[in-house]
Design a protein around this motif. Structure first.
Motif, short mmCIF file in Angstrom:
data_model
loop_
_atom_site.label_atom_id
_atom_site.label_comp_id
_atom_site.label_asym_id
_atom_site.label_seq_id
_atom_site.Cartn_x
_atom_site.Cartn_y
_atom_site.Cartn_z
N GLU A 48 0.83 -1.20 0.00
CA GLU A 48 0.00 0.00 0.00
C GLU A 48 0.87 1.26 0.00
OE1 GLU A 48 -3.05 2.44 2.98
OE2 GLU A 48 -2.23 0.49 3.59
N GLU A 49 1.90 1.28 0.84
CA GLU A 49 2.75 2.46 0.96
C GLU A 49 3.58 2.70 -0.30
OE1 GLU A 49 3.22 2.36 5.84
OE2 GLU A 49 4.71 1.37 4.57
N ILE A 50 4.08 1.63 -0.92
CA ILE A 50 4.85 1.82 -2.15
C ILE A 50 3.93 2.31 -3.26
CG2 ILE A 50 4.66 -0.52 -3.08
CD1 ILE A 50 7.84 1.61 -3.10
N GLY A 51 2.65 1.90 -3.24
CA GLY A 51 1.69 2.39 -4.22
C GLY A 51 1.46 3.88 -4.07
N LEU A 52 1.34 4.35 -2.84
CA LEU A 52 1.16 5.78 -2.58
C LEU A 52 2.40 6.56 -3.01
CD1 LEU A 52 -0.57 5.56 0.92
CD2 LEU A 52 -1.63 6.29 -1.22
N LEU A 53 3.58 6.00 -2.76
CA LEU A 53 4.82 6.65 -3.17
C LEU A 53 4.87 6.78 -4.70
CD1 LEU A 53 7.75 7.68 -2.82
CD2 LEU A 53 8.47 5.28 -2.76
N LEU A 54 4.56 5.70 -5.40
CA LEU A 54 4.59 5.72 -6.87
C LEU A 54 3.63 6.75 -7.43
CD1 LEU A 54 4.75 1.88 -7.64
CD2 LEU A 54 6.60 3.54 -7.89
N THR A 55 2.43 6.81 -6.86
CA THR A 55 1.43 7.77 -7.34
C THR A 55 1.89 9.20 -7.09
OG1 THR A 55 -0.33 6.17 -6.87
CG2 THR A 55 -1.00 8.45 -7.21
N ALA A 56 2.45 9.45 -5.91
CA ALA A 56 2.94 10.79 -5.59
C ALA A 56 4.08 11.21 -6.51
CB ALA A 56 3.39 10.85 -4.13
N LEU A 57 4.90 10.25 -6.93
CA LEU A 57 6.01 10.55 -7.83
C LEU A 57 5.53 10.89 -9.24
CD1 LEU A 57 8.57 7.81 -6.74
CD2 LEU A 57 8.88 10.28 -6.51
N GLY A 58 4.33 10.41 -9.61
CA GLY A 58 3.80 10.73 -10.93
C GLY A 58 3.34 9.55 -11.75
N PHE A 59 3.51 8.33 -11.26
CA PHE A 59 3.01 7.16 -11.98
C PHE A 59 1.49 7.11 -11.84
CE2 PHE A 59 7.34 6.05 -10.65
CZ PHE A 59 7.91 5.73 -11.89
N ASN A 60 0.77 6.73 -12.91
CA ASN A 60 -0.68 6.68 -12.84
C ASN A 60 -1.20 5.29 -13.19
OD1 ASN A 60 -0.56 6.45 -15.64
ND2 ASN A 60 -0.94 8.63 -15.98
N VAL A 96 5.33 -12.67 -1.72
CA VAL A 96 4.98 -11.53 -0.88
C VAL A 96 4.29 -12.00 0.39
CG1 VAL A 96 3.63 -9.40 -0.77
CG2 VAL A 96 4.79 -10.04 -2.89
N TYR A 97 4.74 -11.48 1.53
CA TYR A 97 4.11 -11.83 2.80
C TYR A 97 2.67 -11.31 2.81
CZ TYR A 97 3.04 -11.87 7.77
OH TYR A 97 2.44 -12.07 8.98
N GLY A 98 1.72 -12.21 2.94
CA GLY A 98 0.32 -11.83 2.88
C GLY A 98 -0.33 -12.18 1.56
N GLY A 99 0.51 -12.58 0.57
CA GLY A 99 -0.02 -13.03 -0.69
C GLY A 99 -0.83 -11.97 -1.43
N GLU A 100 -1.75 -12.44 -2.24
CA GLU A 100 -2.55 -11.55 -3.08
C GLU A 100 -3.37 -10.57 -2.25
OE1 GLU A 100 -3.90 -9.67 -6.34
OE2 GLU A 100 -2.34 -11.22 -6.29
N ALA A 101 -3.83 -11.02 -1.08
CA ALA A 101 -4.62 -10.13 -0.24
C ALA A 101 -3.82 -8.90 0.18
CB ALA A 101 -5.11 -10.89 1.00
N ARG A 102 -2.52 -9.10 0.41
CA ARG A 102 -1.69 -7.99 0.86
C ARG A 102 -1.44 -6.99 -0.27
NH1 ARG A 102 0.30 -6.04 5.87
NH2 ARG A 102 0.76 -8.16 6.56
N ILE A 103 -1.37 -7.47 -1.50
CA ILE A 103 -1.04 -6.55 -2.60
C ILE A 103 -2.29 -6.09 -3.36
CG2 ILE A 103 1.27 -7.50 -2.92
CD1 ILE A 103 0.27 -9.01 -5.33
N SER A 104 -3.47 -6.43 -2.88
CA SER A 104 -4.70 -6.06 -3.59
C SER A 104 -4.86 -4.55 -3.72
CB SER A 104 -5.92 -6.67 -2.90
OG SER A 104 -6.01 -6.21 -1.56
N MET A 109 -4.55 0.30 -7.45
CA MET A 109 -3.94 1.55 -7.88
C MET A 109 -3.26 1.42 -9.24
SD MET A 109 -2.24 2.50 -4.18
CE MET A 109 -1.80 4.18 -4.53
N PHE A 110 -2.71 0.23 -9.51
CA PHE A 110 -2.00 0.00 -10.76
C PHE A 110 -2.53 -1.27 -11.42
CE2 PHE A 110 0.78 2.58 -8.14
CZ PHE A 110 1.14 3.58 -9.03
N PRO A 111 -3.66 -1.16 -12.11
CA PRO A 111 -4.32 -2.34 -12.67
C PRO A 111 -3.51 -3.02 -13.78
CG PRO A 111 -5.41 -0.32 -13.38
CD PRO A 111 -4.44 0.07 -12.32
N LEU A 112 -2.52 -2.34 -14.35
CA LEU A 112 -1.70 -2.95 -15.40
C LEU A 112 -0.44 -3.59 -14.81
CD1 LEU A 112 -2.00 -0.26 -18.22
CD2 LEU A 112 -3.48 -2.20 -17.71
N MET A 113 -0.51 -3.97 -13.55
CA MET A 113 0.63 -4.62 -12.89
C MET A 113 0.75 -6.06 -13.35
SD MET A 113 1.54 -4.65 -8.84
CE MET A 113 0.19 -5.71 -8.29
#
Length: 518
Positions: free
Chosen positions: A360-372, A384-392, A397-401
């Motif tokens: 979640e925090e890296i997503g907010l950082l990326l958006t603030a930097l200018g990625f959309n 990833v610790y928490g699996g898909e639920a953790r990165i949902s 925020m980035f559906p083309l991931m």
């Protein structure tokens, strides 16, 4: 006499309850992975159902609808300008092998892929210092990754030997008279030919004084452990150049890894074919020139958020009491509870920038930097610790991931599936080819790619952990203030050349040792 309906119903109900209880008792036996909260890489399936809620909801709500200004996007995606440095690793004089080798050198390398990579470079340098013949390094089985892949499974050994043939003598295996000098031999007792006392960041003189006599006496010396066992300072220029030559030229991945990596890169740069083939919704049409200019570009995110990282940090990641207990138990099992950060509170750790960024925090950082949400984002990571639920939240925020498994078919990944080192090698290859690379938290892959991309003058964003920790602690901060702080705090953290300081790694900061003024 016929039993009343109530009685029969109660009997059946009791039987069903008994069967259900038996089923629950037996389920862990037949499906142990579902009940393995202490698994190394990811939680159990059941724990994933209890994903923590977003911790920065007010920022997230704005980020999901934020429209990045065109100029900001242009600046973000523009390649780095020429910074006045170029690769410079060839010696002034033509290198030549000495007439006679002093003996054979073996090294046993632990750690993950990128730590082993640095160890290989150091091993070649030590062989040069000692005028020894290097045996292709032995890669230990990583206790976390549980991967037994050898050097030849990962790196192109013939390319490795050919690139270095004028610098160091290298053999794929020992001659028959030394075949006894194996990993198993050194595991069974104290051996005169094994060097166990190499200090961290040892000098060249240390090797000449302590290893050369053993090699001269027995014809061979084996150094184990061998991780960070050569200093970064006070070495001859030719030795520094050699380390760079190994890292940036001699260490090439085997063809199958390069082929998979190139396939993924091509699909990231031209996703239309992949989307049509998979039936995925077609990308929305781009309407402005900035989007057209950016077409075909992608960013790699190394989401360094596995269970070891989470546990070792001693930080709180919003999973409540159950998560705290699970991570505490995990620390006890792995490190007997000895974690330096555990003496600090979560608030103190975050203020010091010691907590890994959550998805979640890296997503907010990326958006603030200018990625959309049109950004093509490749996720390079171990589990990833928490699996898909953790990165949902990040995926929202980035559906083309994308990642390896979403871009490649099962047949294409068959040769590397289940081999963590080979999967990491594929991620390294894709990361090196990306337009922008960003790692959620510092680590060996972050350091290796920071150096490699600096050598090639490619854009790499280094998260400012000391800035981000306090920002995320501020629960009343508004988006405009958060974004302004993030942009200002990362202006000089996007791949600008940084000269190596004393004791810093040559593999992370290749200038000036591996580079010259253009």
């Amino acid at each position: 006499m016929r039993q009343p309906y109530n009685y029969n119903h109660q009997v059946h109900q009791s039987q069903r309850s008994a069967f259900a209880a038996l089923f629950l008792v037996l389920l862990p036996i037949f499906f142990p992975n579902l009940f393995a909260p202490l698994g190394r890489a990811s939680p159990s399936l059941f724990s994933e159902w209890n994903a923590p809620k977003p911790r920065h909801l007010s920022l997230l709500e704005v980020a999901l609808h934020w429209k990045t200004p065109i100029k900001r996007q242009f600046d973000l995606w523009s390649p780095l300008p020429n910074q006045g440095w170029k690769p410079c690793i060839d010696s002034a004089d033509t290198p030549s092998l000495p007439e006679r080798s002093q003996g054979y050198i073996q090294v046993f390398l632990d750690g993950g892929l990128n730590q082993q990579r640095m160890g290989i470079c150091d091993a070649v340098a030590v062989a040069k210092i000692l005028n020894a013949t290097l045996v292709i390094p032995h890669l230990e089985v990583n206790p976390v990754w549980q991967d037994s892949s050898s050097f030849t499974n990962i790196f192109d050994v013939d390319h490795f030997i050919n690139v270095l043939q004028d610098e160091v003598s290298i053999v794929k295996e020992l001659p028959r008279e030394y075949s006894w000098s194996s990993r198993e031999y050194y595991a069974t007792g104290i051996r005169a030919t094994r060097i166990k006392t190499a200090p961290i960041h040892a000098s060249a003189d240390w090797y000449l004084e302590n290893v050369l006599p053993v090699m001269r006496s027995y014809g061979i010396a084996a150094i184990s452990p061998f991780s960070h066992r050569l200093a970064f300072d006070k070495l001859p220029v030719e030795i520094q150049h050699l380390r760079c030559k190994v890292n940036f030229e001699a260490l090439a991945f085997v063809p199958r890894i390069r082929l998979i990596g190139e396939t993924l890169v091509n699909r990231l740069r031209d996703p239309s074919g992949k989307l049509q083939a998979s039936g995925t919704e077609v990308l929305r049409e781009r309407t402005d020139d900035t989007e057209k200019e950016r077409a075909g570009k992608f960013v790699v995110l190394h989401l360094r958020f596995d269970k070891d990282m989470a546990a070792h940090s001693a930080c709180d990641f919003g999973g409540g009491k159950a998560e705290k207990l699970a991570l505490a138990k995990y620390r006890q099992v792995l490190w007997q509870g000895r974690v330096l950060n555990s003496q600090f509170t979560d608030h103190e750790l975050r203020n010091q920038g010691r907590c890994p960024l959550t998805p979640e925090e890296i997503g907010l950082l990326l958006t603030a930097l200018g990625f959309n949400n049109n950004t093509h984002l490749y996720l390079a990571s171990h589990k990833v610790y928490g699996g898909e639920a953790r990165i949902s939240t990040l995926r929202t925020m980035f559906p083309l991931m994308e990642d390896k498994k979403s871009l490649a078919s099962a047949n294409e990944l068959a040769e590397v599936e289940g081999k963590a080192s080979l999967m990491a090698a594929v991620d390294y290859y894709v990361s090196l080819k990306s337009d922008i690379f960003i790692s959620a938290s510092p680590g060996n892959m972050h350091n290796a790619l920071l150096g490699h991309r600096a050598y090639l003058n490619l854009k790499t964003i280094r998260p400012n952990m000391l800035l981000l920790g306090p920002l995320f602690l501020n629960k009343t901060i508004e988006w405009s203030e958060f974004q302004h702080a993030v942009i200002n705090g990362h202006k000089n953290r996007q791949g600008q050349t940084r000269l190596r300081k004393e004791k810093q790694s040559i593999y992370t900061y290749p200038a000036p040792d591996c580079m010259c003024r253009a």
